[in-house]
Design a protein around this motif. Structure first.
Motif, short mmCIF file in Angstrom:
data_model
loop_
_atom_site.label_atom_id
_atom_site.label_comp_id
_atom_site.label_asym_id
_atom_site.label_seq_id
_atom_site.Cartn_x
_atom_site.Cartn_y
_atom_site.Cartn_z
N ALA A 120 60.57 -38.43 90.88
CA ALA A 120 59.35 -37.70 90.49
C ALA A 120 59.67 -36.27 90.08
CB ALA A 120 58.35 -37.71 91.64
N MET A 121 60.65 -35.66 90.76
CA MET A 121 60.97 -34.25 90.50
C MET A 121 61.99 -34.05 89.39
SD MET A 121 59.01 -32.44 92.24
CE MET A 121 59.81 -30.91 91.73
N ALA A 122 62.46 -35.13 88.80
CA ALA A 122 63.53 -35.02 87.81
C ALA A 122 63.14 -34.19 86.60
CB ALA A 122 63.96 -36.41 87.35
N ASP A 123 61.85 -34.24 86.23
CA ASP A 123 61.41 -33.48 85.05
C ASP A 123 60.98 -32.06 85.42
OD1 ASP A 123 59.09 -34.03 86.40
OD2 ASP A 123 58.09 -35.05 84.74
N GLY A 124 61.15 -31.70 86.70
CA GLY A 124 60.83 -30.34 87.13
C GLY A 124 59.35 -30.11 87.38
N VAL A 125 58.54 -31.15 87.26
CA VAL A 125 57.09 -31.02 87.46
C VAL A 125 56.64 -32.02 88.51
CG1 VAL A 125 54.81 -31.18 86.38
CG2 VAL A 125 56.75 -30.27 85.08
N TYR A 126 55.91 -31.52 89.51
CA TYR A 126 55.35 -32.41 90.53
C TYR A 126 53.88 -32.58 90.21
CZ TYR A 126 54.62 -34.46 95.17
OH TYR A 126 54.32 -35.32 96.21
N HIS A 127 53.56 -33.68 89.55
CA HIS A 127 52.21 -33.93 89.06
C HIS A 127 51.29 -34.27 90.24
CE1 HIS A 127 48.97 -35.86 86.76
NE2 HIS A 127 49.47 -35.28 85.68
N PRO A 128 50.03 -33.77 90.21
CA PRO A 128 49.09 -34.09 91.30
C PRO A 128 48.93 -35.59 91.52
CG PRO A 128 48.20 -32.34 89.93
CD PRO A 128 49.44 -32.83 89.25
N ASN A 129 48.97 -36.37 90.45
CA ASN A 129 48.86 -37.81 90.61
C ASN A 129 50.09 -38.39 91.32
OD1 ASN A 129 46.39 -37.85 89.36
ND2 ASN A 129 47.17 -38.49 87.37
N GLU A 130 51.26 -37.80 91.06
CA GLU A 130 52.46 -38.23 91.77
C GLU A 130 52.35 -37.89 93.26
OE1 GLU A 130 56.00 -37.94 88.42
OE2 GLU A 130 55.32 -36.09 89.40
N ASP A 131 51.76 -36.74 93.55
CA ASP A 131 51.58 -36.35 94.95
C ASP A 131 50.67 -37.34 95.67
OD1 ASP A 131 51.90 -34.40 97.17
OD2 ASP A 131 49.74 -34.13 96.89
N ARG A 132 49.56 -37.69 95.03
CA ARG A 132 48.64 -38.67 95.65
C ARG A 132 49.32 -40.02 95.82
NH1 ARG A 132 44.82 -35.59 92.64
NH2 ARG A 132 45.11 -36.83 90.77
N PHE A 133 50.08 -40.41 94.80
CA PHE A 133 50.80 -41.68 94.85
C PHE A 133 51.77 -41.71 96.04
CE2 PHE A 133 54.53 -44.20 93.91
CZ PHE A 133 54.05 -45.37 93.34
N LEU A 134 52.61 -40.68 96.13
CA LEU A 134 53.63 -40.65 97.17
C LEU A 134 53.03 -40.50 98.57
CD1 LEU A 134 56.26 -38.45 95.32
CD2 LEU A 134 56.48 -40.87 95.90
N GLU A 135 51.94 -39.74 98.67
CA GLU A 135 51.28 -39.60 99.96
C GLU A 135 50.72 -40.94 100.43
OE1 GLU A 135 48.28 -36.50 102.21
OE2 GLU A 135 48.11 -36.72 100.04
N ARG A 136 50.18 -41.71 99.50
CA ARG A 136 49.63 -43.02 99.85
C ARG A 136 50.75 -43.99 100.22
NH1 ARG A 136 46.83 -46.15 102.65
NH2 ARG A 136 46.07 -48.06 101.67
N VAL A 137 51.86 -43.95 99.49
CA VAL A 137 53.00 -44.81 99.82
C VAL A 137 53.51 -44.47 101.22
CG1 VAL A 137 55.41 -45.34 99.27
CG2 VAL A 137 53.71 -45.23 97.43
N ALA A 138 53.61 -43.17 101.53
CA ALA A 138 54.06 -42.75 102.86
C ALA A 138 53.12 -43.28 103.93
CB ALA A 138 54.14 -41.23 102.93
N GLU A 139 51.84 -43.23 103.66
CA GLU A 139 50.85 -43.73 104.62
C GLU A 139 51.02 -45.22 104.85
OE1 GLU A 139 45.96 -44.12 104.93
OE2 GLU A 139 46.85 -42.75 103.47
#
Length: 232
Positions: A120-139
């Motif tokens: 996710a961080m490879a392009d240097g941008v942490y997109h809000p949608n990526e944050d929601r995605f990863l938070e849900r996966v962690a949950e």
């Protein structure tokens, strides 16, 4: 038989009409679980790519940093990626199946999530949608909120300036407590322990990176505390 050869066999099942979810069900035990782990990273990466709307060359490069893909295996990896991206199943179903497969192995789930953060961080941008995605996966993986925040700090925050965030401890925690957390993290992250749990060799680099981050954080805290004590 190589990892990617076994993945190719799984892809053959997909080509015959089986869903990726059904293929996962047959890959529950070692050594097949390493195949499932790899497919899971590809599949969840594909779902995450849909979250921010595009797949950048940097993200492709980041994926290859996690998994060495031989030229002859690249079409197979790309096929799994595209199948997952197009599959009607949502990412939550994939995440739930992986959680069930590794339910007794929290560290493997953490490594998988770290792989997704790395991509996710490879392009240097942490997109809000990526944050929601990863938070849900962690949950879904059953990782607590503090663990997720610590991981996000390391990859997408200012953890380089905050060794306490890397270890997931409070800045005012006693030194004995911090030392205990550091030792526990080192034990859990040791590459030999990861290999013993059936994590693919390709993913060990993520554990090695985490180990380096953990040890660097401990050294910084130790030096800072010793310096502060000497000036008391």
């Amino acid at each position: 038989m190589s990892l990617w050869s076994r993945i190719s066999e799984a892809i053959a099942a997909l080509a015959s009409g089986e869903s990726l979810s059904a293929v996962f069900d047959r890959l529950r035990t070692p050594p097949e679980r390493s195949v499932a782990f790899t497919i899971a990273v590809i599949a969840l990466s594909a779902k995450m790519a849909k979250a921010d709307g595009l797949v950048t060359p940097d993200e492709v490069t980041a994926f290859r940093e996690v998994f060495h893909i031989a030229p002859q295996d690249e079409p197979g990896a790309a096929r799994v990626f595209n199948l997952a991206r197009q599959d009607v199943a949502g990412f939550e179903e994939y995440a739930a199946r992986i959680q069930a497969m590794f339910r007794d192995d929290r560290e493997t789930l953490s490594v998988l999530l770290e792989g997704l953060f790395h991509i996710a961080m490879a392009d240097g941008v942490y997109h809000p949608n990526e944050d929601r995605f990863l938070e849900r996966v962690a949950e879904i993986f059953g990782l607590d909120e503090r663990s997720f925040r610590t991981m996000r700090s390391r990859f997408a925050g200012d953890a380089a300036c905050d060794p306490y965030a890397v270890l997931g401890v409070s800045a005012d925690a006693p030194m004995d407590e911090i030392r205990g957390v550091w030792r526990k993290l080192v034990r859990e992250t040791h590459p030999d322990r990861m290999l013993a749990r059936g994590v693919p060799q390709e993913a060990i680099r993520l554990a090695e990176k985490r180990m380096a981050d953990i040890n660097r954080a401990w050294e910084e805290i130790s030096e800072d505390r010793a310096h502060a004590h000497s000036h008391v």
